[in-house]
Write a protein that holds these residues in place. Sequence first.
Motif, mmCIF file in Angstrom:
data_model
loop_
_atom_site.group_PDB
_atom_site.id
_atom_site.type_symbol
_atom_site.label_atom_id
_atom_site.label_comp_id
_atom_site.label_asym_id
_atom_site.label_seq_id
_atom_site.Cartn_x
_atom_site.Cartn_y
_atom_site.Cartn_z
ATOM 1 N N VAL A 163 30.511 -4.906 9.517
ATOM 2 C CA VAL A 163 30.066 -5.313 10.846
ATOM 3 C C VAL A 163 28.549 -5.484 10.882
ATOM 4 O O VAL A 163 28.025 -6.460 11.438
ATOM 5 C CB VAL A 163 30.527 -4.285 11.904
ATOM 6 N N LYS A 164 27.830 -4.561 10.269
ATOM 7 C CA LYS A 164 26.363 -4.637 10.247
ATOM 8 C C LYS A 164 25.900 -5.909 9.552
ATOM 9 O O LYS A 164 24.987 -6.596 10.030
ATOM 10 C CB LYS A 164 25.802 -3.408 9.531
ATOM 11 N N THR A 165 26.515 -6.246 8.442
ATOM 12 C CA THR A 165 26.136 -7.451 7.697
ATOM 13 C C THR A 165 26.337 -8.698 8.543
ATOM 14 O O THR A 165 25.467 -9.584 8.596
ATOM 15 C CB THR A 165 26.966 -7.557 6.405
ATOM 16 N N ARG A 166 27.459 -8.794 9.238
ATOM 17 C CA ARG A 166 27.729 -9.971 10.068
ATOM 18 C C ARG A 166 26.717 -10.078 11.214
ATOM 19 O O ARG A 166 26.216 -11.174 11.511
ATOM 20 C CB ARG A 166 29.145 -9.895 10.642
ATOM 21 N N LEU A 167 26.399 -8.956 11.836
ATOM 22 C CA LEU A 167 25.441 -8.979 12.948
ATOM 23 C C LEU A 167 24.052 -9.384 12.467
ATOM 24 O O LEU A 167 23.321 -10.091 13.158
ATOM 25 C CB LEU A 167 25.383 -7.607 13.619
ATOM 26 N N GLN A 168 23.683 -8.937 11.276
ATOM 27 C CA GLN A 168 22.346 -9.255 10.762
ATOM 28 C C GLN A 168 22.212 -10.708 10.351
ATOM 29 O O GLN A 168 21.107 -11.258 10.355
ATOM 30 C CB GLN A 168 22.028 -8.333 9.587
ATOM 31 N N LEU A 169 23.311 -11.352 9.994
ATOM 32 C CA LEU A 169 23.269 -12.765 9.609
ATOM 33 C C LEU A 169 23.397 -13.697 10.805
ATOM 34 O O LEU A 169 23.045 -14.874 10.721
ATOM 35 C CB LEU A 169 24.393 -13.066 8.608
ATOM 36 N N GLN A 170 23.888 -13.186 11.897
ATOM 37 C CA GLN A 170 24.115 -14.020 13.074
ATOM 38 C C GLN A 170 22.799 -14.571 13.623
ATOM 39 O O GLN A 170 21.840 -13.852 13.830
ATOM 40 C CB GLN A 170 24.810 -13.178 14.155
ATOM 41 N N GLY A 171 22.770 -15.894 13.844
ATOM 42 C CA GLY A 171 21.589 -16.539 14.399
ATOM 43 C C GLY A 171 20.527 -16.873 13.390
ATOM 44 O O GLY A 171 19.392 -17.176 13.761
ATOM 45 N N GLU A 172 20.867 -16.864 12.109
ATOM 46 C CA GLU A 172 19.890 -17.090 11.057
ATOM 47 C C GLU A 172 19.246 -18.469 11.170
ATOM 48 O O GLU A 172 19.911 -19.498 11.144
ATOM 49 C CB GLU A 172 20.566 -16.947 9.695
ATOM 50 N N LEU A 173 17.910 -18.493 11.309
ATOM 51 C CA LEU A 173 17.116 -19.720 11.344
ATOM 52 C C LEU A 173 17.595 -20.716 12.386
ATOM 53 O O LEU A 173 17.572 -21.917 12.171
ATOM 54 C CB LEU A 173 17.103 -20.376 9.959
ATOM 55 N N GLN A 174 18.029 -20.231 13.525
ATOM 56 C CA GLN A 174 18.390 -21.093 14.640
ATOM 57 C C GLN A 174 17.706 -20.578 15.891
ATOM 58 O O GLN A 174 17.528 -19.378 16.069
ATOM 59 C CB GLN A 174 19.908 -21.128 14.843
ATOM 60 N N ALA A 175 17.334 -21.498 16.766
ATOM 61 C CA ALA A 175 16.640 -21.102 17.989
ATOM 62 C C ALA A 175 17.564 -20.273 18.871
ATOM 63 O O ALA A 175 18.758 -20.565 18.968
ATOM 64 C CB ALA A 175 16.175 -22.338 18.757
ATOM 65 N N PRO A 176 17.034 -19.235 19.542
ATOM 66 C CA PRO A 176 17.867 -18.402 20.408
ATOM 67 C C PRO A 176 18.576 -19.248 21.461
ATOM 68 O O PRO A 176 18.010 -20.155 22.057
ATOM 69 C CB PRO A 176 16.847 -17.456 21.060
ATOM 70 N N GLY A 177 19.864 -18.961 21.654
ATOM 71 C CA GLY A 177 20.642 -19.658 22.669
ATOM 72 C C GLY A 177 21.315 -20.920 22.173
ATOM 73 O O GLY A 177 22.109 -21.526 22.894
ATOM 74 N N THR A 178 21.025 -21.344 20.929
ATOM 75 C CA THR A 178 21.591 -22.594 20.433
ATOM 76 C C THR A 178 22.680 -22.368 19.387
ATOM 77 O O THR A 178 23.211 -23.320 18.839
ATOM 78 C CB THR A 178 20.488 -23.466 19.797
ATOM 79 N N TYR A 179 22.989 -21.128 19.093
ATOM 80 C CA TYR A 179 23.973 -20.854 18.055
ATOM 81 C C TYR A 179 25.116 -20.020 18.631
ATOM 82 O O TYR A 179 24.948 -19.264 19.580
ATOM 83 C CB TYR A 179 23.323 -20.104 16.882
ATOM 84 N N PRO A 180 26.313 -20.175 18.071
ATOM 85 C CA PRO A 180 27.442 -19.354 18.517
ATOM 86 C C PRO A 180 27.226 -17.899 18.132
ATOM 87 O O PRO A 180 26.603 -17.602 17.113
ATOM 88 C CB PRO A 180 28.631 -19.952 17.759
ATOM 89 N N GLN A 181 27.735 -17.000 18.939
ATOM 90 C CA GLN A 181 27.612 -15.579 18.653
ATOM 91 C C GLN A 181 29.009 -14.959 18.652
ATOM 92 O O GLN A 181 29.431 -14.378 19.665
ATOM 93 C CB GLN A 181 26.718 -14.884 19.681
ATOM 94 N N PRO A 182 29.725 -15.081 17.544
ATOM 95 C CA PRO A 182 31.085 -14.526 17.505
ATOM 96 C C PRO A 182 31.107 -13.006 17.500
ATOM 97 O O PRO A 182 32.140 -12.408 17.773
ATOM 98 C CB PRO A 182 31.644 -15.089 16.198
ATOM 99 N N TYR A 183 29.964 -12.387 17.202
ATOM 100 C CA TYR A 183 29.913 -10.924 17.149
ATOM 101 C C TYR A 183 28.967 -10.425 18.236
ATOM 102 O O TYR A 183 27.760 -10.663 18.197
ATOM 103 C CB TYR A 183 29.454 -10.463 15.761
ATOM 104 N N ARG A 184 29.532 -9.720 19.205
ATOM 105 C CA ARG A 184 28.760 -9.227 20.347
ATOM 106 C C ARG A 184 29.050 -7.745 20.547
ATOM 107 O O ARG A 184 30.088 -7.375 21.089
ATOM 108 C CB ARG A 184 29.128 -9.993 21.625
ATOM 109 N N GLY A 185 28.131 -6.919 20.111
ATOM 110 C CA GLY A 185 28.303 -5.485 20.292
ATOM 111 C C GLY A 185 29.141 -4.873 19.184
ATOM 112 O O GLY A 185 29.880 -5.560 18.463
ATOM 113 N N PHE A 186 29.053 -3.564 19.065
ATOM 114 C CA PHE A 186 29.677 -2.860 17.953
ATOM 115 C C PHE A 186 31.204 -2.883 18.023
ATOM 116 O O PHE A 186 31.879 -3.351 17.094
ATOM 117 C CB PHE A 186 29.164 -1.421 17.922
ATOM 118 N N VAL A 187 31.776 -2.408 19.125
ATOM 119 C CA VAL A 187 33.238 -2.324 19.242
ATOM 120 C C VAL A 187 33.858 -3.712 19.209
ATOM 121 O O VAL A 187 34.857 -3.956 18.512
ATOM 122 C CB VAL A 187 33.631 -1.582 20.529
ATOM 123 N N ALA A 188 33.263 -4.661 19.961
ATOM 124 C CA ALA A 188 33.790 -6.022 19.989
ATOM 125 C C ALA A 188 33.712 -6.671 18.608
ATOM 126 O O ALA A 188 34.578 -7.464 18.232
ATOM 127 C CB ALA A 188 33.023 -6.859 21.007
#
Length: 311
Positions: A44-69
Amino acid sequence: MPLTRAEPAAGTEDTGAVAPAVDLVLGASACCLACIFTNPLEVVKTRLQLQGELQAPGTYPQPYRGFVASIAAVARADGLSGLQKGLAASLLYQGLMNSVRFYCYSLACQAGLTQQPGGTVVAGAVAGALGAFVGSPAYLVKTQLQAQTVAEMAVGHQHHHQSVLGAMETIWRQQGLAGLWRGVGGAVPRVMVGSAAQLATFASAKAWVQERQWLPEDSWLVALAGGMISSVAVVAVMTPFDVVSTRLYNQPVDGAGRGRLYRGLADCLVKIWRQEGPLALYKGLGPAYLRLGPHTILSMLFWDELRKLAR
């Protein structure tokens, strides 16, 4: 990822109880046992850390939101077994890295280096750096395997490895021997900082708990409480390096084996800060703490019990 020995009191070292070679085996075994329980949090930590890589905030999908989710998202996309992705590589990394760290730190204890002012921090940092270098290929493969998932849930570059050995063979064939150590520049500072912080805070945290007399003095719960307190400091200083390390290890490379996204540690730090904001350096902080806390505690508990058996 504890490096501390079972100190009889804050600032002292029990250097004669277990030989360095025995500590090498026991420390690596303890950390591997702990890894079995904490690897889902690492995914889970790895996926969260890669999310949004080199993309402007708000322009990329965020399939991982929060720890439990995020745990639920991984389970839906990859099945329950997906929560243990990269386990073999994680175990290999823990075994290689911690065997070197425990052995080197134990040698420093025997030589009396840890009795010098600041010696514990320096010995822990040097031992951590050596362990990180030796374990770097396994950490590289672990990161890439844990990032792999179905297209709609994918974050970061997808390498499409089939196994640990297959991944190493592919990297060796395409990038040469040096390719297996790509990203080590981010891993070494991460482990050095974490080791130094842990060694500097664990003994004092355990002594503080003992002084409060909340728990029986000889109880394993004292080490548990001290480890949880110490892990707060470790996570605080390690997480930015952990995010950078994950990005460096997972990035795609060109024909010459150079990273396509980042040139190194400093370049990665600057790009994350500029494009995602300073708080992005603490992506995955919750899972990082929830992984490191139990991992530290379980590792120390298993290590203490194994050392009792050894004696």
